[in-house]
Design an enzyme around this catalytic site. Structure first.
Site, short mmCIF file in Angstrom:
data_model
loop_
_atom_site.label_atom_id
_atom_site.label_comp_id
_atom_site.label_asym_id
_atom_site.label_seq_id
_atom_site.Cartn_x
_atom_site.Cartn_y
_atom_site.Cartn_z
N SER A 54 40.97 45.24 48.14
CA SER A 54 41.63 46.40 47.55
C SER A 54 42.25 47.27 48.66
CB SER A 54 40.61 47.19 46.71
OG SER A 54 41.24 48.20 45.97
N ASP B 50 45.62 43.22 36.54
CA ASP B 50 45.63 44.23 37.60
C ASP B 50 47.05 44.77 37.73
OD1 ASP B 50 45.31 45.84 39.78
OD2 ASP B 50 44.84 44.23 41.20
N HIS C 172 40.96 43.82 38.48
CA HIS C 172 40.91 44.28 39.86
C HIS C 172 39.47 44.24 40.37
CE1 HIS C 172 42.74 46.36 43.30
NE2 HIS C 172 41.63 47.08 43.37
#
Length: 457
Positions: free
Chosen positions: A286, A389, A419
């Site tokens: 991320s 996502d 995600h």
């Protein structure tokens, strides 16, 4: 579609995340300190932390190191037991070793914990060296200080099996997460075993206590620290050879020649014995993917100044990219699971200095033309994206730009995934998370395997 359990957990997760982000805005940093905490924080009170374990429990030994005296920057080292010989897996039964330990009055377990133990024998043939030149005697597997505190692994020979090094940057929107959290600890253990690498999980400083570029600078600082460790280890070996030709020096003293002003060793023994920084991989999760990409660019710019460290590949797992012009997925999936677009913009406002806030900031948008070196100089880059996502399209676009200049930049897209599907605490043990880690290992090994062994896995 994601399961009902994932959907319900996503609602709960987003409620907590929104509450915490709003608290960050409502409780600004103490202005008496200039609104800036240089030392910084690397985890939040709500994080569940996994204790370091320097023995090979579950096949991986871990230790924490604070590497910068001026900030809270730290790393957790994950050393897989494959750094030892193959014969280490053929260990004595627990009952037999317990009898041996009791007989010798050692009163301690070896570094393998309960999964397997080494027989302590006076027979010198049993204290043989591995095919990699790493000692297999009890001293190397069970190290105990004079006070009887340390019971973890400590290398006892100068020549040990060298392994690639992977720098891992956790997620959390720059404002949360931790390199030593339970979830990140589990993920790094999995990656260390599957990829057969030493993982350095970076505990970088969080925002808003330390805004951009603190986290990015911390990432590059760890790369410099790794290069320094390698050079210090080489100096250690040179000094050892000069003092006694290498033969008169005790094994335990191999990495203790270089010391700081307080007499403490400056050489990290695990990295000195087993690390091969010429095969270095960066992996970011991320927002950690943004840091990894930045560090990779800085490493490309530094070139030989980072020797002997060489970044041979990077892995970007659902990177935290954004831009002022929305992509198709940013429009269609703006209210997607766990991290919706509105909350991520709040995170960016907490991370970027107020005067620099811009969704096209070089830290946020990989496609702006002002970023770093030419893309053709970038190392091979694997991008992992999830179907549900909203950040996926921009990550795919960045990968396409890399392929246009002949960089090996494949994309792995996972159906029905959200995600952080491979790193979030609730999802870590799902088959999809395991499959993702295995896919990463297969790709990474193309670039970290020694010549002639690229497909030995």
């Amino acid at each position: 579609m994601p399961s009902v359990a994932v959907k319900l957990y996503s609602v709960f997760f987003k409620f907590l995340l929104k509450h915490r982000l709003q608290n960050r805005f409502q409780n600004p940093i103490d202005e008496a300190n200039g609104g800036h905490n240089t030392f910084g924080v690397t985890s939040r009170p709500e994080e569940t932390i996994a204790a370091a374990n320097p023995s090979f429990t579950d096949g991986v030994a871990t230790k924490d190191i604070h590497i910068d005296s001026f900030t809270s920057l730290s790393v957790r080292i994950f050393l897989p037991d494959s750094c030892l010989s193959d014969s280490d897996s053929k260990l004595q039964p627990n009952s037999r070793i317990r009898a041996q330990i009791k007989k010798a009055d050692l009163g301690r377990r070896n570094s393998y914990g309960s999964s397997g133990l080494v027989e302590l024998s006076s027979n010198p043939d049993n204290n043989r060296r591995s095919s990699y030149g790493c000692s297999l005697d009890a001293e190397s597997l069970i190290t105990k200080s004079d006070s009887g505190v340390y019971r973890g692994y400590s290398p006892s020979a100068e020549k040990c099996r060298k392994m690639p090094v992977m720098l891992q940057f956790h997620g959390g929107g720059f404002v949360s997460g931790s390199g030593d959290s339970v979830a990140n600890d589990f993920f790094c253990r999995r990656i260390a075993k599957l990829c057969d690498v030493i993982v350095l999980a970076v505990g970088y400083r969080l925002a808003p206590e330390n805004r951009y570029p603190a986290a990015f600078d911390d990432g590059f600082k760890v790369l410099h620290w790794l290069a320094k460790q390698t050079n210090l280890a080489e100096c250690s070996r040179s000094i050892g050879s000069a003092r006694g030709g290498g033969a008169d020096i005790k094994k335990a003293d191999v990495h203790r020649h270089i010391a700081d002003a307080f007499g403490a060793s400056m050489v990290e023994p695990w990295l000195a014995a087993h690390g091969d920084p010429s095969r270095c991989v960066l992996l970011g999760v991320s927002c950690g993917a943004n840091i990894a990409d930045y560090v990779t660019r800085k490493a490309v710019e530094a070139g030989k100044r980072l020797d002997p460290v060489k970044v041979v590949a990077q892995v970007l797992m659902y990177p935290f990219f954004i831009g002022s012009v929305p992509t198709h997925s940013e429009i269609k999936l703006a209210n997607s699971y766990f991290y919706d677009k509105a909350m991520c913009i709040l995170a960016w406002k907490l991370f970027l200095p107020e005067e620099e806030f811009d969704l096209d900031h070089p830290a946020a948008n990989p496609l702006v033309p002002v970023r770093g070196p030419p893309l053709k100089l970038m190392p091979p880059t694997l991008t992992v994206v999830a179907e549900h996502d909203w950040m996926r399209d921009r990550a795919i676009a960045y990968s396409e730009e890399l392929r246009k200049v002949n960089v090996d930049a494949p994309v792995l897209e996972y159906k029905d995934a959200v995600h952080e599907f491979a790193t979030l605490d609730m999802l870590l043990k799902t088959p999809q998370a395991q499959a993702c880690a295995e896919d990463i290992a297969i790709w990474v090994k193309k670039y970290i395997s020694l010549r002639g062994h690229e497909f030995s896995y």
